[in-house]
Design a protein around this motif. Structure first.
Motif, mmCIF file in Angstrom:
data_model
loop_
_atom_site.group_PDB
_atom_site.id
_atom_site.type_symbol
_atom_site.label_atom_id
_atom_site.label_comp_id
_atom_site.label_asym_id
_atom_site.label_seq_id
_atom_site.Cartn_x
_atom_site.Cartn_y
_atom_site.Cartn_z
ATOM 1 N N PHE A 98 57.505 -35.358 56.123
ATOM 2 C CA PHE A 98 59.055 -34.801 55.427
ATOM 3 C C PHE A 98 58.522 -33.640 55.046
ATOM 4 O O PHE A 98 57.961 -33.198 54.339
ATOM 5 C CB PHE A 98 58.845 -36.329 54.626
ATOM 6 N N TYR A 171 67.935 -31.588 56.530
ATOM 7 C CA TYR A 171 67.425 -33.019 55.568
ATOM 8 C C TYR A 171 68.756 -32.774 54.359
ATOM 9 O O TYR A 171 69.254 -31.946 53.774
ATOM 10 C CB TYR A 171 66.285 -33.328 54.923
ATOM 11 N N ASN A 172 68.926 -34.084 54.229
ATOM 12 C CA ASN A 172 69.730 -33.803 52.333
ATOM 13 C C ASN A 172 69.052 -35.168 51.454
ATOM 14 O O ASN A 172 68.735 -36.380 51.953
ATOM 15 C CB ASN A 172 71.028 -35.216 52.818
ATOM 16 N N ASP A 174 66.204 -36.708 50.713
ATOM 17 C CA ASP A 174 64.971 -37.152 50.605
ATOM 18 C C ASP A 174 65.677 -38.295 52.289
ATOM 19 O O ASP A 174 64.950 -39.100 52.266
ATOM 20 C CB ASP A 174 64.637 -38.647 49.660
ATOM 21 N N ARG A 175 66.562 -37.817 52.573
ATOM 22 C CA ARG A 175 66.558 -38.050 54.491
ATOM 23 C C ARG A 175 67.123 -37.483 55.355
ATOM 24 O O ARG A 175 67.200 -36.474 55.081
ATOM 25 C CB ARG A 175 67.685 -39.193 53.122
ATOM 26 N N VAL A 176 66.270 -37.728 56.590
ATOM 27 C CA VAL A 176 66.355 -36.566 57.884
ATOM 28 C C VAL A 176 67.835 -36.862 58.294
ATOM 29 O O VAL A 176 68.254 -38.148 58.594
ATOM 30 C CB VAL A 176 65.716 -37.421 58.448
ATOM 31 N N TRP A 207 62.210 -27.233 58.153
ATOM 32 C CA TRP A 207 63.121 -28.325 58.010
ATOM 33 C C TRP A 207 64.311 -27.299 56.503
ATOM 34 O O TRP A 207 63.877 -26.410 57.043
ATOM 35 C CB TRP A 207 62.755 -29.003 57.120
ATOM 36 N N GLU A 209 68.101 -27.493 55.068
ATOM 37 C CA GLU A 209 68.866 -28.382 53.463
ATOM 38 C C GLU A 209 70.373 -28.221 54.241
ATOM 39 O O GLU A 209 70.808 -27.426 54.961
ATOM 40 C CB GLU A 209 68.729 -27.979 52.380
ATOM 41 N N ARG A 217 75.340 -39.579 60.271
ATOM 42 C CA ARG A 217 74.183 -38.530 60.396
ATOM 43 C C ARG A 217 74.372 -38.932 62.077
ATOM 44 O O ARG A 217 73.729 -37.655 63.254
ATOM 45 C CB ARG A 217 72.974 -38.656 60.804
#
Length: 597
Positions: A98, A171-172, A174-176, A207, A209, A217
């Motif tokens: 992550f 990612y947003n 702490d999530r994919v 990665w 944001e 999603r």
């Protein structure tokens, strides 16, 4: 009313609970149940399968091709629906921690032998793709490309293998949220010739944001919900509705007017001399309720058709409440197995009750026939196709353990419920309600023109319902036998209701015309006319395979026509039951409305 509503909701809630146990809510269960990760924490990445892009059933395990594989391949435990869907998940050889960006990381350095080069070249020539799951999100990519530019002779084609895979992950917090995989068109390995090749398999990660919330999603995969797709779907429904309403309205007007004239005529005849000769459908009132031939088979067909109709309704309910969201397709297969097993009591009750109404005596044999009428052909088809899949070493071949699980469901749930339903149907003591007495000897059916035969009538009966659904069939086929995703279940449910209404109405109309011609053998004719739409759907299968798809090969062809034959057979039983029930209601109504001596 509140109590009734509560009772009706219990079966649906129970089915949803069973599905969530057998098939977890996420299509590929993550190691982190809440999908929240810390920086540099491992996010589960699973390699699923590879196979020809145009042959969705012909898929193989990821490491069946000579990729970089660990010494011990770690397989993921899968739900029943995932196994039935052909998923075989293993831990992928990429480390996508992550928020950890990487640039040209080497997976492994490998020397491909001549045999491995030939294996990759064959895969590239057939447009092989791979599928993976990253935190439950699907991603795809092709293995290589074929250079055909300026080359007319296939022997001059150049074959290249992609060796660099680039992952772009959004990612947003702490999530994919999203992942895409693309290949580097400059990082190619020439595998045209059968010779040893050194390959450095590499990957990179970037990665970025995003502000897309976690709950949305999966929205990007609902392509059928886009405005232009919705417009096409609604246009097809409006087109079908207008066509069907015009035709059914036309037939209904004629039928109601003719029936009204018949009732007036027969009422006048009753006031006239008693020796006046009768004609038309009243003339055969002593034969119209004479029990048909092969009544055990008819009762079994009605039982199986009733079960399949109930199964379809429950599947629609589960779809409308959101169980079958994109890339949780394993849930659909689990639902079909579980709901079919739980509704087998309906088949037993319906078949045994109707068989006993027709004064049948060997209800045990009728129950055995009911249990095998649909499952028997399905089992034979499965045995053949599973053997083909084993010969191809494809993921469509079910493991022995899964076959045992399905057998136990059949032995411990389906069969006992079928027997209990049959006993309940036998003990229901229901009598066949016939408004007219049946004479001792049947009347002779007058000679009829060829177009009043069974096959021409089936052709006419099946065409109108099929014309109401054929536009929507393309989207369903493209989802089941392609890579599109079907999510507009509300529209599909409307189309299904139209199909049921039109099937019932056209069967009633043809039954009236048959009785008016003094042909009293309407029982089987109404069932065959109602179910004939299933034959039209199978005819559409031929058109779709040869004109609208690029499927090829013995395995894919066998799977397509084999399983579609079972589906169309199921439609035949289900719609045949709808047609017969509508015709039976109609026949009882018109003969109850006149005075029969």
């Amino acid at each position: 009313m509140a109590g009734r509503s509560c009772r009706n909701s219990i079966p649906v809630a129970f089915l949803v609970a069973v599905l969530f146990v057998l098939n977890p809510p996420t299509g590929v269960k993550s190691d982190s149940s809440d999908h929240r990760y810390k920086t540099n924490e491992d996010v589960p990445l699973y390699a699923n399968k590879v196979g020809p892009f145009h042959n969705p059933s012909e898929t193989y395990r990821y490491f069946d091709l000579p990729f970089c594989s660990p010494a011990h391949v770690k397989e993921k435990k899968e739900a029943l629906g995932e196994v039935l869907n052909g998923d075989r998940l293993v831990v992928a050889p990429y480390n996508l921690e992550f928020l950890s960006n990487k640039d040209s990381e080497i997976v492994c350095q490998k020397k491909l032998s001549k045999e491995e080069v030939a294996q990759f070249r064959n895969a590239v020539a057939k447009d092989y793709y791979f599928q993976m799951y990253y935190d439950d999100l699907p991603l795809w990519g092709f293995l290589g490309k074929v250079d055909k530019e300026g080359k007319a002779d296939p022997s001059e084609y150049k074959y290249y293998l992609f060796k660099h895979l680039h992952f772009e992950i959004a990612y947003n917090k702490d999530r994919v949220i999203e992942i895409n995989a693309r290949t580097d068109s400059n990082a190619l390995v020439d595998i045209t010739e059968d010779k040893e090749v050194d390959v450095d398999f590499m990957y990179s990660v970037k990665w970025k944001e995003t502000d897309i919330p976690f709950e949305k999603r999966m929205d990007k995969f609902q392509s059928s919900s886009l405005p232009h797709h919705l417009e096409i779907h609604w246009f097809s429904i409006i087109n079908s509705c207008v066509t069907v309403l015009l035709l059914t309205g036309f037939l209904a007007t004629i039928l109601m007017r003719v029936l009204k004239n018949d009732f007036v005529k027969y009422a006048h005849d009753e006031e006239a001399a008693d020796d006046q000769e009768e004609s038309g459908w009243k003339y055969i009132h002593g034969d119209v309720f004479r029990y048909p031939k092969y009544k055990s088979l008819l009762a079994a067909s009605l039982g199986s058709g009733s079960q399949l109709f109930t199964l379809t309704i429950f599947i629609f309910i589960l779809a409308l409440v959101g169980v079958f969201y994109p890339y949780n397709r394993g849930a659909l297969f689990t639902a079909l197995v579980v709901v079919y097993a739980l509704t087998s009591g309906i088949a037993g009750y319906t078949a045994a009750s109707f068989y006993c109404q027709l004064e049948g005596t060997n209800w045990v044999r009728n129950l055995l026939l009911t249990g095998g009428l649909f499952c028997g052909p399905l089992l034979l088809t499965f045995c053949f196709l599973n053997t083909v899949a084993i010969a191809y070493s494809a993921t469509a071949a079910l493991p022995f353990g899964t076959i045992v699980v399905i057998f136990l469901i059949w032995a411990l749930v389906t069969s006992p419920l079928l027997v209990l339903g049959g006993i309940a149907g036998k003990n229901s003591k229901a009598e066949f309600q016939a408004p007219c007495r049946t004479t001792k000897y049947p009347r002779e059916i007058p000679p009829l023109p060829w177009y009043r035969g069974t096959l021409p009538q089936m052709a006419m009966a099946g065409f109108l319902p099929f014309s109401a659904i054929y536009i929507e069939l393309y989207y369903i086929f493209a989802s089941v036998w392609g890579h599109r995703i079907y999510t507009i279940y509300s529209i599909l449910f409307i189309v299904f209701i139209i199909l049921i209404i039109v099937t019932a109405f056209i069967t009633v109309a043809l039954t009236y015309f048959q009785l008016a011609a003094e042909d009293h053998e309407w029982w089987w004719r109404s069932f065959l006319c109602g179910g004939s739409t299933g034959l039209f759907i199978y005819g559409y299968c031929l058109y779709y395979y040869y004109a609208r798809s690029d499927m090829s090969g013995f395995m894919q062809t066998s799977f397509f026509f084999g399983y579609m034959a079972c589906v169309c057979y199921g439609f035949f039983l289900m719609l045949g039951t709808v047609g017969f029930r509508a015709a039976l209601f109609f026949v009882r109504h018109i003969y109850r409305s006149i005075k029969c001596e």
